[in-house]
Write a protein that holds these residues in place. Structure first.
Motif, PDB file in Angstrom:
ATOM      1  N   GLY A  26       0.795  -1.291   0.060  1.00  0.00           N
ATOM      2  CA  GLY A  26       0.146  -0.025  -0.112  1.00  0.00           C
ATOM      3  C   GLY A  26       0.540   1.286  -0.117  1.00  0.00           C
ATOM      4  N   GLY A  27       2.153   0.952   0.062  1.00  0.00           N
ATOM      5  CA  GLY A  27       2.991   2.335   0.143  1.00  0.00           C
ATOM      6  C   GLY A  27       3.800   2.486  -1.037  1.00  0.00           C
ATOM      7  N   ILE A  28       4.317   3.744  -1.372  1.00  0.00           N
ATOM      8  CA  ILE A  28       4.978   4.175  -2.520  1.00  0.00           C
ATOM      9  C   ILE A  28       6.526   3.517  -2.067  1.00  0.00           C
ATOM     10  CG2 ILE A  28       6.096   5.905  -3.994  1.00  0.00           C
ATOM     11  CD1 ILE A  28       3.172   5.022  -4.570  1.00  0.00           C
ATOM     12  N   VAL A  29       7.103   3.024  -2.967  1.00  0.00           N
ATOM     13  CA  VAL A  29       8.607   2.627  -2.634  1.00  0.00           C
ATOM     14  C   VAL A  29       9.487   2.912  -3.853  1.00  0.00           C
ATOM     15  CG1 VAL A  29      10.333   0.896  -2.361  1.00  0.00           C
ATOM     16  CG2 VAL A  29       7.951   0.477  -1.300  1.00  0.00           C
ATOM     17  N   ILE A  30      10.594   3.406  -3.690  1.00  0.00           N
ATOM     18  CA  ILE A  30      11.518   4.190  -4.766  1.00  0.00           C
ATOM     19  C   ILE A  30      12.874   3.245  -4.618  1.00  0.00           C
ATOM     20  CG2 ILE A  30      12.562   5.885  -5.914  1.00  0.00           C
ATOM     21  CD1 ILE A  30      10.532   7.648  -4.015  1.00  0.00           C
ATOM     22  N   GLU A  31      13.059   2.446  -5.690  1.00  0.00           N
ATOM     23  CA  GLU A  31      14.583   1.914  -5.811  1.00  0.00           C
ATOM     24  C   GLU A  31      15.646   3.115  -6.280  1.00  0.00           C
ATOM     25  OE1 GLU A  31      14.554  -1.729  -7.416  1.00  0.00           O
ATOM     26  OE2 GLU A  31      12.767  -2.281  -6.382  1.00  0.00           O
ATOM     27  N   PRO A  32      16.286   3.669  -5.568  1.00  0.00           N
ATOM     28  CA  PRO A  32      16.944   4.929  -6.031  1.00  0.00           C
ATOM     29  C   PRO A  32      18.125   4.397  -7.187  1.00  0.00           C
ATOM     30  CG  PRO A  32      18.002   4.419  -3.808  1.00  0.00           C
ATOM     31  CD  PRO A  32      16.766   3.524  -4.086  1.00  0.00           C
ATOM     32  N   VAL A  33      18.330   5.244  -8.184  1.00  0.00           N
ATOM     33  CA  VAL A  33      19.670   5.087  -8.954  1.00  0.00           C
ATOM     34  C   VAL A  33      20.280   6.452  -9.268  1.00  0.00           C
ATOM     35  CG1 VAL A  33      18.135   3.329 -10.560  1.00  0.00           C
ATOM     36  CG2 VAL A  33      18.179   5.776 -11.181  1.00  0.00           C
ATOM     37  N   GLY A  34      19.797   7.582  -8.894  1.00  0.00           N
ATOM     38  CA  GLY A  34      20.483   8.588  -8.799  1.00  0.00           C
ATOM     39  C   GLY A  34      19.899   9.742  -7.924  1.00  0.00           C
ATOM     40  N   LEU A  35      20.737  10.605  -7.386  1.00  0.00           N
ATOM     41  CA  LEU A  35      20.252  11.693  -6.352  1.00  0.00           C
ATOM     42  C   LEU A  35      20.709  13.150  -6.867  1.00  0.00           C
ATOM     43  CD1 LEU A  35      21.380   9.111  -4.460  1.00  0.00           C
ATOM     44  CD2 LEU A  35      19.658  10.157  -2.955  1.00  0.00           C
ATOM     45  N   ALA A  36      19.952  13.930  -7.022  1.00  0.00           N
ATOM     46  CA  ALA A  36      20.295  15.439  -7.284  1.00  0.00           C
ATOM     47  C   ALA A  36      20.436  16.024  -5.847  1.00  0.00           C
ATOM     48  CB  ALA A  36      19.450  16.124  -7.841  1.00  0.00           C
ATOM     49  N   VAL A  37      21.776  16.357  -5.529  1.00  0.00           N
ATOM     50  CA  VAL A  37      22.109  17.020  -4.106  1.00  0.00           C
ATOM     51  C   VAL A  37      23.172  17.981  -4.535  1.00  0.00           C
ATOM     52  CG1 VAL A  37      23.800  15.327  -3.830  1.00  0.00           C
ATOM     53  CG2 VAL A  37      23.297  16.730  -1.962  1.00  0.00           C
ATOM     54  N   GLY A  38      22.901  19.144  -3.760  1.00  0.00           N
ATOM     55  CA  GLY A  38      23.736  20.411  -4.201  1.00  0.00           C
ATOM     56  C   GLY A  38      23.212  20.860  -5.507  1.00  0.00           C
ATOM     57  N   GLY A  39      24.555  21.105  -6.161  1.00  0.00           N
ATOM     58  CA  GLY A  39      24.458  21.204  -7.719  1.00  0.00           C
ATOM     59  C   GLY A  39      25.219  20.121  -8.564  1.00  0.00           C
ATOM     60  N   ARG A  40      24.781  18.893  -8.022  1.00  0.00           N
ATOM     61  CA  ARG A  40      25.607  18.107  -8.889  1.00  0.00           C
ATOM     62  C   ARG A  40      24.538  16.653  -8.732  1.00  0.00           C
ATOM     63  NH1 ARG A  40      29.362  14.090  -5.734  1.00  0.00           N
ATOM     64  NH2 ARG A  40      29.111  14.643  -3.883  1.00  0.00           N
ATOM     65  N   VAL A  41      24.768  15.430  -9.391  1.00  0.00           N
ATOM     66  CA  VAL A  41      24.119  14.526  -9.400  1.00  0.00           C
ATOM     67  C   VAL A  41      25.079  13.301  -8.762  1.00  0.00           C
ATOM     68  CG1 VAL A  41      23.163  12.388 -10.842  1.00  0.00           C
ATOM     69  CG2 VAL A  41      22.919  14.869 -11.448  1.00  0.00           C
ATOM     70  N   VAL A  42      24.445  12.503  -7.760  1.00  0.00           N
ATOM     71  CA  VAL A  42      25.342  11.405  -7.077  1.00  0.00           C
ATOM     72  C   VAL A  42      24.606  10.012  -7.607  1.00  0.00           C
ATOM     73  CG1 VAL A  42      26.045  10.437  -5.018  1.00  0.00           C
ATOM     74  CG2 VAL A  42      26.114  12.876  -5.187  1.00  0.00           C
ATOM     75  N   VAL A  43      25.577   9.079  -7.928  1.00  0.00           N
ATOM     76  CA  VAL A  43      25.196   7.817  -8.314  1.00  0.00           C
ATOM     77  C   VAL A  43      25.750   6.719  -7.389  1.00  0.00           C
ATOM     78  CG1 VAL A  43      24.996   6.007 -10.277  1.00  0.00           C
ATOM     79  CG2 VAL A  43      25.124   8.328 -10.945  1.00  0.00           C
ATOM     80  N   PRO A  44      24.898   6.285  -6.251  1.00  0.00           N
ATOM     81  CA  PRO A  44      25.397   5.548  -5.319  1.00  0.00           C
ATOM     82  C   PRO A  44      26.059   4.301  -5.888  1.00  0.00           C
ATOM     83  CG  PRO A  44      23.052   6.102  -4.783  1.00  0.00           C
ATOM     84  CD  PRO A  44      23.366   6.772  -6.237  1.00  0.00           C
ATOM     85  N   ASP A  45      25.329   3.537  -7.016  1.00  0.00           N
ATOM     86  CA  ASP A  45      25.898   2.429  -7.307  1.00  0.00           C
ATOM     87  C   ASP A  45      27.485   2.570  -8.009  1.00  0.00           C
ATOM     88  OD1 ASP A  45      23.692   1.446  -6.886  1.00  0.00           O
ATOM     89  OD2 ASP A  45      23.534   0.140  -8.564  1.00  0.00           O
ATOM     90  N   LEU A  46      27.952   3.758  -8.307  1.00  0.00           N
ATOM     91  CA  LEU A  46      29.095   3.954  -8.677  1.00  0.00           C
ATOM     92  C   LEU A  46      30.292   4.361  -7.546  1.00  0.00           C
ATOM     93  CD1 LEU A  46      28.382   5.466 -12.291  1.00  0.00           C
ATOM     94  CD2 LEU A  46      28.751   2.940 -11.659  1.00  0.00           C
ATOM     95  N   GLN A  47      29.921   4.382  -6.421  1.00  0.00           N
ATOM     96  CA  GLN A  47      30.644   4.962  -5.471  1.00  0.00           C
ATOM     97  C   GLN A  47      31.213   3.736  -4.579  1.00  0.00           C
ATOM     98  OE1 GLN A  47      30.777   8.531  -5.186  1.00  0.00           O
ATOM     99  NE2 GLN A  47      29.265   8.154  -6.908  1.00  0.00           N
ATOM    100  N   PRO A  48      32.474   4.138  -4.189  1.00  0.00           N
ATOM    101  CA  PRO A  48      33.349   2.972  -3.397  1.00  0.00           C
ATOM    102  C   PRO A  48      32.798   3.127  -2.002  1.00  0.00           C
ATOM    103  CG  PRO A  48      34.375   5.134  -3.414  1.00  0.00           C
ATOM    104  CD  PRO A  48      33.462   5.355  -4.312  1.00  0.00           C
ATOM    105  N   PRO A  49      32.855   1.792  -1.184  1.00  0.00           N
ATOM    106  CA  PRO A  49      32.348   1.770   0.115  1.00  0.00           C
ATOM    107  C   PRO A  49      33.055   2.633   0.924  1.00  0.00           C
ATOM    108  CG  PRO A  49      33.763  -0.200  -0.714  1.00  0.00           C
ATOM    109  CD  PRO A  49      33.388   0.489  -1.721  1.00  0.00           C
ATOM    110  N   GLY A  50      32.125   3.336   1.646  1.00  0.00           N
ATOM    111  CA  GLY A  50      32.972   4.577   2.636  1.00  0.00           C
ATOM    112  C   GLY A  50      32.636   4.241   4.103  1.00  0.00           C
ATOM    113  N   GLY A  51      31.910   3.424   4.541  1.00  0.00           N
ATOM    114  CA  GLY A  51      31.870   3.135   6.197  1.00  0.00           C
ATOM    115  C   GLY A  51      31.420   4.355   6.590  1.00  0.00           C
ATOM    116  N   SER A  52      30.268   4.792   6.212  1.00  0.00           N
ATOM    117  CA  SER A  52      29.508   6.413   6.610  1.00  0.00           C
ATOM    118  C   SER A  52      29.179   6.419   8.363  1.00  0.00           C
ATOM    119  CB  SER A  52      28.626   6.647   5.797  1.00  0.00           C
ATOM    120  OG  SER A  52      27.383   5.763   6.023  1.00  0.00           O
ATOM    121  N   GLY A  53      29.108   5.062   8.560  1.00  0.00           N
ATOM    122  CA  GLY A  53      28.429   4.829  10.063  1.00  0.00           C
ATOM    123  C   GLY A  53      27.035   5.361  10.255  1.00  0.00           C
TER     124      GLY A  53
END
Length: 668
Positions: A546-573
């Motif tokens: 019953g709820g909307i679910v979004i499987e992300p492929v990209g994010l517009a943040v600040g003035g750029r586009v971030v693609v999570p699948d192309l980022q190295p593991p960062g251990g953000s905590g």
């Protein structure tokens, strides 16, 4: 008065040519404009060139500058003609005698009908006759269009309205727009000029069907031509045999011995042009390989869903009130179409891993056709997303393509909305970094209201028989704020609740994969606001419980586009363990019963545990108590056939039960 020229907006001119040419035309010195008795508009420029625009569209225009095709001088003449006094055509002799002081005629927009007949809007392309079509595209292309109509095709019709008098139709391999009501000289398609003009006839015929069957509905999907061949077979018999083998033996008891059978079924479906079942068999095979390799992508319910889908498509085209084959089996989906000069806005990338192979899918928004296309590349090896980001595609890298805007004349689009860059024309592709200004995307791709998105999902055909169009449900979602971020260790899944401007909520959901180990860390960092303000999330939208679910492929943040699948593991905590999902009683009962029925695809009908029938009976009682009587009856019927029926009857009872459960969950 040339109302066709007055009705052309800047956007229309850019669609028919390109935006850069329109901008250059606006900087040209004003030409001297005159109109012949036959309606031909002439423009003479101070520096020598002269252009003429007969009736019949821009293709009939001529200019002495020597440019190939429509040039800036032709566009400049149109712009100058639109600035003429309203009386210029009505009183040419007075205009020659003395200047007339009058306010210039404003350039018309789609919100401003251009003639008195505007009261009759919205105009329908279905009013165009076949004789007019033949005069526009020629007898050869009309014959090609009739062949397509005989085999049948599906189209989405968007009618003209008073606010937007541009009628539009979306076909398998092209989008057709009628820019000027009643004038076939100003029809825009996103195909290379002259290569697929038969789509103009297909668009007109689709509008005729919509006008007859669905009058007044602004947007509707229609089946055109063809024949619904009930009872004559679907061509899926081999695929159904494969599905039956998987159902009887189960993924847990199947080894590599089935690979040859799968390959044979895929070759047969491909040769028959059964595009959608071919993709379903491919997904089924992927699930079997994932289980065999102990991959995290394996899910019994996904395997069961692919088996049920093959049967659903078979039933849809063989029942007495059969559905048009092309819309269910994808029989008309093999063609490729070269695109005109196209501007493609990258929305991100998804990395998938299957065995020792990696697949990258770059999602590209094509605003002119209001759809998302997929650029796909595959590589052997076990490189992760960060390493693949440096791989070259054409003259760029995967990372650049996934975060940029492409302007290309080398794109070729398939019917399933994949796109490739023609290697012979790669030099005609320009790549520039994107700032994530996705608010300019068409409304059909940009989601600002989650409630409206929910209604859109409600209106879709049932998923088991829906066309398997690539990126059909990829959208850009505007985010007002992030409410909560949680992590479920057992599923290695991150969930984030996001809120739109109206206060409606949706869930951004991502699952860990070895092919993209930085996916969750990168996503958690962005959602926490560490990289700037999150404005948009692009991804595959759907609905779960019953709820909307979004499987992300990209994010517009600040003035750029971030693609999570192309980022190295960062251990953000930032990954904080969350509680187990809690569903409403009705939803929980449907999910639990669906998972119970899906166990058949995992264990196999021949290898179910002794307690399975008791669990089926308990599930049926639970559904009955909740008022889901028809689903409970289907579950009970499946349990009953297991005790006294043959294999085929048991399989059909299983299909009935699983399809009812899956559809109920989709609609819940």
């Amino acid at each position: 008065m040339r109302t066709d020229l007055l009705g052309l907006t800047t956007d229309s001119l850019a669609a028919l040519t390109n935006r850069g040419l329109v901008k250059r035309a606006g900087k040209e010195p004003a030409p001297e404009v005159r109109t012949d008795a036959d309606g031909t508009v002439h423009g003479s420029f101070p520096d020598g060139p002269a252009a003429a625009l007969p009736t019949g569209g821009l293709d009939a225009a001529r200019c002495t500058c020597g440019a190939t095709g429509v040039c800036r001088h032709v566009i400049a003449v149109i712009l100058a003609y639109q600035r003429l006094p309203a009386e210029a055509d009505a009183l040419p002799e007075e205009a020659d005698a003395a200047p007339v002081e009058a306010d210039p005629v404003p350039v018309k927009t789609h919100a401003e009908p251009v003639e008195a007949e505007a009261e009759h809007l919205p105009w329908s392309p279905g009013q165009v006759t076949d004789d007019e079509l033949t005069a526009r595209i020629g007898a050869r292309l009309m014959a090609a269009a009739r062949r397509t109509r005989r085999s049948g095709f599906t189209a989405r019709v968007r009618r003209a309205t008073f606010a937007d008098p541009v009628a539009e139709i979306e076909l398998a391999t092209a989008t057709v727009r009628f820019l000027i009501p009643g004038d076939l000289g100003f029809v825009h398609t996103d195909t290379v000029a002259g290569t697929r003009d038969d789509v103009i006839a297909l668009a007109v015929w689709a509008f005729r069907v919509a006008d007859e069957l669905h009058p007044g509905i602004p947007e509707v999907r229609v089946d055109v031509g063809g024949e619904a061949q009930a009872g004559t077979g679907s061509g899926l018999e081999r695929a159904l045999g494969l599905a039956g083998t998987v159902l009887r033996e189960g993924a847990a008891h199947l080894g590599r011995g089935l690979d040859a059978t799968i390959a044979d079924v895929q070759r047969h479906l491909d040769a028959a042009g059964l595009r959608w079942p071919l993709l379903a068999v491919g997904d089924l095979a992927e699930q079997l390989v994932s289980y065999r390799d102990r991959g995290s992508h394996y899910r019994p319910e996904l395997l069961a869903s692919h088996i049920a889908e093959l049967h659903a498509r078979h039933r849809a085209v063989t029942r007495p009130d059969a559905t048009l084959r092309s819309s269910v089996l994808g029989t008309a989906e093999a063609a490729e179409t070269p695109l005109r000069r196209a501007r493609l806005e990258s929305l991100g990338c998804r990395i998938r891993g299957l065995g020792d192979q990696r697949t990258a899918e770059v999602y590209l928004a094509h605003s002119d056709s209001a759809m998302v296309l997929v650029l796909r590349r595959q590589w052997d090896g076990d490189d992760d997303g960060a390493a693949l980001a440096r791989r070259r595609i054409a003259t760029s890298t995967l990372a650049a393509l996934a975060t940029s805007t492409l302007v290309t004349e080398s794109a070729v689009r398939s019917a399933s909305r994949t796109v490739r860059l023609s290697t012979g024309r790669v030099s005609k592709t320009a790549v520039t970094p994107s700032r994530g200004d996705w608010n300019e995307l068409p409304p059909s791709l940009l989601v600002t209201d989650f409630a409206a998105l929910s209604r859109e999902l409600d209106a879709l055909p049932l998923r088991p028989v829906r066309p398997r169009v690539e990126a059909e449900l990829v959208r850009v979602v505007a985010v007002a704020r992030v409410e909560a971020v949680t992590y479920t260790p057992g599923d290695q899944r991150l969930d984030a609740v996001v809120v739109d401007q109206a206060g409606n909520t949706a869930t951004v959901r991502a699952t860990h994969t070895a092919a993209a180990p930085g996916r969750l860390d990168s996503l958690a960092t962005v959602l926490a606001g560490e990289e700037g303000e999150l404005r948009f999330v692009s991804g595959v939208v759907g609905r779960t419980a019953g709820g909307i679910v979004i499987e992300p492929v990209g994010l517009a943040v600040g003035g750029r586009v971030v693609v999570p699948d192309l980022q190295p593991p960062g251990g953000s905590g930032r990954l904080m363990a969350g509680e187990n999902d809690r569903h409403e009683p009705l939803t929980a009962a449907l999910i639990d019963t669906r998972d119970l029925i899906a166990e058949v695809a995992h264990h196999g009908l021949s290898h179910l545990p002794p307690t399975y029938d008791d669990r089926l009976a308990a599930a049926a009682r639970r559904l009955t108590v909740l008022g889901l009587h028809r689903i409970a009856q289907a579950v009970t019927a499946f349990a009953a056939t297991r005790t006294h029926a043959g294999d085929e009857a048991i399989e059909q009872a299983w299909i009935d039960a699983y399809l009812r459960l899956e559809v109920a969950l989709d609609l819940n």
